[in-house]
Design a protein around this motif. Structure first.
Motif, PDB file in Angstrom:
ATOM      1  N   SER A 138       0.835  -1.208   0.000  1.00  0.00           N
ATOM      2  CA  SER A 138       0.000   0.000   0.000  1.00  0.00           C
ATOM      3  C   SER A 138       0.865   1.252   0.000  1.00  0.00           C
ATOM      4  CB  SER A 138      -0.921   0.020   1.215  1.00  0.00           C
ATOM      5  OG  SER A 138      -1.814  -1.047   1.175  1.00  0.00           O
ATOM      6  N   PHE A 139       1.891   1.239   0.841  1.00  0.00           N
ATOM      7  CA  PHE A 139       2.805   2.376   0.924  1.00  0.00           C
ATOM      8  C   PHE A 139       3.518   2.608  -0.408  1.00  0.00           C
ATOM      9  CE2 PHE A 139       7.153   3.909   1.957  1.00  0.00           C
ATOM     10  CZ  PHE A 139       6.791   5.186   2.356  1.00  0.00           C
ATOM     11  N   LEU A 140       3.993   1.536  -1.022  1.00  0.00           N
ATOM     12  CA  LEU A 140       4.688   1.659  -2.306  1.00  0.00           C
ATOM     13  C   LEU A 140       3.752   2.151  -3.401  1.00  0.00           C
ATOM     14  CD1 LEU A 140       6.860  -1.570  -2.135  1.00  0.00           C
ATOM     15  CD2 LEU A 140       7.634   0.789  -1.783  1.00  0.00           C
ATOM     16  N   ASP A 141       2.510   1.680  -3.399  1.00  0.00           N
ATOM     17  CA  ASP A 141       1.533   2.144  -4.385  1.00  0.00           C
ATOM     18  C   ASP A 141       1.301   3.648  -4.255  1.00  0.00           C
ATOM     19  OD1 ASP A 141       1.193  -0.438  -5.401  1.00  0.00           O
ATOM     20  OD2 ASP A 141      -0.587  -0.832  -4.188  1.00  0.00           O
ATOM     21  N   ILE A 142       1.117   4.111  -3.032  1.00  0.00           N
ATOM     22  CA  ILE A 142       0.880   5.538  -2.800  1.00  0.00           C
ATOM     23  C   ILE A 142       2.081   6.374  -3.233  1.00  0.00           C
ATOM     24  CG2 ILE A 142       0.629   7.300  -0.991  1.00  0.00           C
ATOM     25  CD1 ILE A 142      -1.098   5.287   0.532  1.00  0.00           C
ATOM     26  N   SER A 143       3.280   5.876  -2.968  1.00  0.00           N
ATOM     27  CA  SER A 143       4.486   6.652  -3.259  1.00  0.00           C
ATOM     28  C   SER A 143       4.892   6.585  -4.726  1.00  0.00           C
ATOM     29  CB  SER A 143       5.656   6.169  -2.397  1.00  0.00           C
ATOM     30  OG  SER A 143       6.040   4.861  -2.782  1.00  0.00           O
ATOM     31  N   GLY A 144       4.262   5.694  -5.484  1.00  0.00           N
ATOM     32  CA  GLY A 144       4.588   5.593  -6.900  1.00  0.00           C
ATOM     33  C   GLY A 144       5.788   4.711  -7.210  1.00  0.00           C
ATOM     34  N   LYS A 145       6.261   3.960  -6.223  1.00  0.00           N
ATOM     35  CA  LYS A 145       7.404   3.067  -6.434  1.00  0.00           C
ATOM     36  C   LYS A 145       6.948   1.808  -7.180  1.00  0.00           C
ATOM     37  CE  LYS A 145      11.021   3.243  -4.624  1.00  0.00           C
ATOM     38  NZ  LYS A 145      12.326   3.707  -5.009  1.00  0.00           N
ATOM     39  N   LYS A 146       7.825   1.303  -8.044  1.00  0.00           N
ATOM     40  CA  LYS A 146       7.560   0.052  -8.752  1.00  0.00           C
ATOM     41  C   LYS A 146       8.157  -1.095  -7.958  1.00  0.00           C
ATOM     42  CE  LYS A 146       7.507   2.180 -13.272  1.00  0.00           C
ATOM     43  NZ  LYS A 146       8.071   2.198 -14.611  1.00  0.00           N
ATOM     44  N   TYR A 147       7.415  -2.217  -7.917  1.00  0.00           N
ATOM     45  CA  TYR A 147       7.881  -3.366  -7.155  1.00  0.00           C
ATOM     46  C   TYR A 147       7.303  -4.642  -7.744  1.00  0.00           C
ATOM     47  CZ  TYR A 147       3.275  -3.196  -4.980  1.00  0.00           C
ATOM     48  OH  TYR A 147       1.921  -3.181  -4.767  1.00  0.00           O
ATOM     49  N   GLN A 148       7.906  -5.755  -7.358  1.00  0.00           N
ATOM     50  CA  GLN A 148       7.428  -7.080  -7.740  1.00  0.00           C
ATOM     51  C   GLN A 148       7.378  -7.930  -6.481  1.00  0.00           C
ATOM     52  OE1 GLN A 148       9.975  -8.898 -10.634  1.00  0.00           O
ATOM     53  NE2 GLN A 148      10.286  -6.981 -11.707  1.00  0.00           N
ATOM     54  N   ILE A 149       6.458  -8.879  -6.475  1.00  0.00           N
ATOM     55  CA  ILE A 149       6.405  -9.842  -5.376  1.00  0.00           C
ATOM     56  C   ILE A 149       6.827 -11.184  -5.942  1.00  0.00           C
ATOM     57  CG2 ILE A 149       4.934 -11.012  -3.701  1.00  0.00           C
ATOM     58  CD1 ILE A 149       3.234  -8.457  -3.644  1.00  0.00           C
ATOM     59  N   ASP A 150       7.824 -11.784  -5.308  1.00  0.00           N
ATOM     60  CA  ASP A 150       8.355 -13.078  -5.731  1.00  0.00           C
ATOM     61  C   ASP A 150       8.354 -13.994  -4.512  1.00  0.00           C
ATOM     62  OD1 ASP A 150       9.642 -15.201  -6.921  1.00  0.00           O
ATOM     63  OD2 ASP A 150      11.589 -14.219  -7.058  1.00  0.00           O
ATOM     64  N   GLY A 151       7.278 -14.757  -4.347  1.00  0.00           N
ATOM     65  CA  GLY A 151       7.150 -15.625  -3.175  1.00  0.00           C
ATOM     66  C   GLY A 151       7.046 -14.794  -1.914  1.00  0.00           C
ATOM     67  N   ASN A 152       8.038 -14.960  -1.003  1.00  0.00           N
ATOM     68  CA  ASN A 152       8.022 -14.192   0.243  1.00  0.00           C
ATOM     69  C   ASN A 152       8.948 -12.984   0.156  1.00  0.00           C
ATOM     70  OD1 ASN A 152      10.521 -15.395   0.394  1.00  0.00           O
ATOM     71  ND2 ASN A 152      10.330 -15.955   2.545  1.00  0.00           N
ATOM     72  N   LYS A 153       9.292 -12.562  -1.049  1.00  0.00           N
ATOM     73  CA  LYS A 153      10.214 -11.449  -1.236  1.00  0.00           C
ATOM     74  C   LYS A 153       9.538 -10.334  -2.032  1.00  0.00           C
ATOM     75  CE  LYS A 153      14.538 -12.254  -2.372  1.00  0.00           C
ATOM     76  NZ  LYS A 153      15.743 -12.560  -3.194  1.00  0.00           N
ATOM     77  N   ILE A 154       9.734  -9.111  -1.588  1.00  0.00           N
ATOM     78  CA  ILE A 154       9.294  -7.938  -2.339  1.00  0.00           C
ATOM     79  C   ILE A 154      10.552  -7.302  -2.917  1.00  0.00           C
ATOM     80  CG2 ILE A 154       8.251  -5.646  -2.239  1.00  0.00           C
ATOM     81  CD1 ILE A 154       6.486  -6.636  -0.018  1.00  0.00           C
ATOM     82  N   ILE A 155      10.558  -7.100  -4.223  1.00  0.00           N
ATOM     83  CA  ILE A 155      11.701  -6.494  -4.901  1.00  0.00           C
ATOM     84  C   ILE A 155      11.265  -5.110  -5.341  1.00  0.00           C
ATOM     85  CG2 ILE A 155      13.304  -6.692  -6.820  1.00  0.00           C
ATOM     86  CD1 ILE A 155      12.577  -9.777  -6.730  1.00  0.00           C
ATOM     87  N   ILE A 156      11.900  -4.082  -4.768  1.00  0.00           N
ATOM     88  CA  ILE A 156      11.531  -2.683  -5.024  1.00  0.00           C
ATOM     89  C   ILE A 156      12.583  -2.073  -5.936  1.00  0.00           C
ATOM     90  CG2 ILE A 156      11.045  -0.446  -3.986  1.00  0.00           C
ATOM     91  CD1 ILE A 156      10.547  -2.003  -1.328  1.00  0.00           C
ATOM     92  N   GLU A 157      12.108  -1.391  -7.003  1.00  0.00           N
ATOM     93  CA  GLU A 157      13.027  -0.695  -7.895  1.00  0.00           C
ATOM     94  C   GLU A 157      13.354   0.665  -7.310  1.00  0.00           C
ATOM     95  OE1 GLU A 157      11.609  -0.548 -11.932  1.00  0.00           O
ATOM     96  OE2 GLU A 157      10.824  -2.581 -11.795  1.00  0.00           O
ATOM     97  N   LYS A 158      14.557   1.113  -7.531  1.00  0.00           N
ATOM     98  CA  LYS A 158      14.985   2.405  -6.988  1.00  0.00           C
ATOM     99  C   LYS A 158      14.515   3.554  -7.845  1.00  0.00           C
ATOM    100  CE  LYS A 158      18.778   4.115  -4.388  1.00  0.00           C
ATOM    101  NZ  LYS A 158      20.062   3.856  -3.867  1.00  0.00           N
TER     102      LYS A 158
END
Length: 115
Positions: free
Chosen positions: A95-115
């Motif tokens: 939710s926080f990443l969506d609001i901030s406009g950050k791009k991310y992926q979910i891979d199993g139990n890992k969240i990968i956030i792009e800088k």
């Protein structure tokens, strides 16, 4: 769960946790959550207000014990209440990443956030 920000694992003294199919994380400035994401922040324990400005200029203001954030001056329902754990605000990561406009992926139990 693990949080990876642009190839760097985010390690906080308070581990991210799953609750109700959501991942919650403390936004611990000392362990790099804000700097790794290129956020400027201002946190006041006294007032319970956390102000964050993202790299793209999005301003987000959270209030402890509130389920509403101000995003560029407009109210946004969070769907959860911001709480404190060990003196640090706790957020739903996606939710926080969506609001901030950050791009991310979910891979199993890992969240990968792009800088």
């Amino acid at each position: 769960p693990q949080i990876n920000i642009d190839g760097v694992q985010y390690n906080s003294h308070i581990r991210p946790e799953f609750r109700n199919d959501e991942i919650y994380v403390t936004t611990d400035a000392y362990n790099g959550f804000f700097s790794l994401n290129n956020f400027c922040y201002e946190w006041s324990r006294k007032t319970g207000v956390l102000k964050i400005v993202s790299k793209n200029g999005t301003e987000i203001i959270f209030n402890v014990d509130s389920d509403i954030a101000l995003v560029n001056g407009k109210e946004v329902k969070l769907g959860y209440t911001v709480k404190i754990r060990d003196g640090i605000p706790v957020f739903r990561v996606c939710s926080f990443l969506d609001i901030s406009g950050k791009k991310y992926q979910i891979d199993g139990n890992k969240i990968i956030i792009e800088k």
